[in-house]
Design a protein around this motif. Structure first.
Motif, PDB file in Angstrom:
ATOM      1  N   VAL A  21      42.624  67.759  38.055  1.00  0.00           N
ATOM      2  CA  VAL A  21      42.032  67.661  36.719  1.00  0.00           C
ATOM      3  C   VAL A  21      43.004  68.276  35.720  1.00  0.00           C
ATOM      4  CG1 VAL A  21      40.151  68.431  35.215  1.00  0.00           C
ATOM      5  CG2 VAL A  21      39.662  67.715  37.562  1.00  0.00           C
TER       6      VAL A  21
ATOM      7  N   THR B 298      33.533  61.003  32.866  1.00  0.00           N
ATOM      8  CA  THR B 298      32.846  61.867  33.826  1.00  0.00           C
ATOM      9  C   THR B 298      31.404  62.145  33.416  1.00  0.00           C
ATOM     10  OG1 THR B 298      33.944  63.736  32.711  1.00  0.00           O
ATOM     11  CG2 THR B 298      34.889  62.985  34.786  1.00  0.00           C
TER      12      THR B 298
ATOM     13  N   THR C 136      37.535  62.815  30.923  1.00  0.00           N
ATOM     14  CA  THR C 136      38.394  63.792  31.595  1.00  0.00           C
ATOM     15  C   THR C 136      39.726  63.149  31.959  1.00  0.00           C
ATOM     16  OG1 THR C 136      36.427  64.886  32.506  1.00  0.00           O
ATOM     17  CG2 THR C 136      38.537  65.386  33.565  1.00  0.00           C
TER      18      THR C 136
ATOM     19  N   VAL D 232      37.252  69.701  32.609  1.00  0.00           N
ATOM     20  CA  VAL D 232      36.395  68.546  32.827  1.00  0.00           C
ATOM     21  C   VAL D 232      35.626  68.247  31.542  1.00  0.00           C
ATOM     22  CG1 VAL D 232      34.393  67.664  34.096  1.00  0.00           C
ATOM     23  CG2 VAL D 232      36.164  68.972  35.300  1.00  0.00           C
TER      24      VAL D 232
END
Length: 216
Positions: A180, A129, A140, A184
């Motif tokens: 997620v 990411t 992530t 993150v």
């Protein structure tokens, strides 16, 4: 085999008691793994523990209900997509990208040598990411459901012992923010926890297989 191990109380050995498991600890679990590998039947007691421990360390309450609890009960199977053709031994060099577009994350890339893809209900997908940070805050983890049209098995790869892994492609694979896993950019650490547990298991399995070979 699943019915029999439930009758014998050999289900969820590595699962915490709060999730209904036996939580016997790492040393005892490795002893069990070694003895299982000594047999001629390729079998492990559900659930597969490496993904379990990665999820325990990272899930939020919604993910706990939707993914972790059914998995801990042995009702679902999971996979994890880490390795790539140019990033096997060193996963920090992975190229699969996840980019934020509005309230969605869009994943594009290629993974290889992925176990249990055909039967998994969901896959933990590792993606970059932040290309500048890579393993230091730029990777992530995402939970991708099996029916996501942006994730597909490109081919099965036969391996020794009659097993097989898969090459998996991600093409504009959209997932919600709620998919997620953890924070993150903070996927590399929990992934290493997962790999540590698998390496312990592989060591125990190898000892069991070697013992049987010597005895034969």
């Amino acid at each position: 085999l699943h019915k029999k191990c439930k009758e014998l109380g050999l289900w969820g050995l590595a699962v915490p008691e709060v999730l209904g498991g036996a939580d016997i600890g790492a040393v005892a679990k490795m002893c069990v793994s070694e003895e299982l590998a000594y047999t001629v039947t390729p079998f492990t007691f559900p659930p597969d523990s490496p993904n379990l421990h990665m999820m325990i360390a990272t899930v939020n309450e919604d993910q706990r209900r939707r993914y972790l609890e059914p998995y801990a009960r042995g009702e679902t199977v999971s996979a994890i997509a880490i390795s790539e053709p140019g990033a096997g031994a060193d996963p920090s060099e992975m190229k699969t990208r996840a980019v934020k577009r509005g309230n969605k994350w869009v994943i594009n890339g290629q993974k290889i040598w992925i176990s249990r893809m055909r039967e998994s209900a969901f896959t933990i997908v590792m993606a970059v990411t932040d290309p500048e940070k890579k393993a230091r805050g730029g990777i992530t983890a995402f939970l991708v459901d099996q029916d996501n049209p942006g994730m597909r098995v490109a081919r099965d790869i036969p391996i020794i012992g009659g097993h097989r892994t898969a090459e998996v492609l991600f093409e504009e694979c959209e997932v919600d923010e709620g998919q997620v896993l953890g924070k993150v950019g903070d996927g590399f650490g929990p992934m290493q926890l997962r790999l540590t547990i698998r390496r312990l298991e592989i060591g125990a399995w190898s000892i069991g297989i070697a013992r049987r070979a010597l005895d034969m």
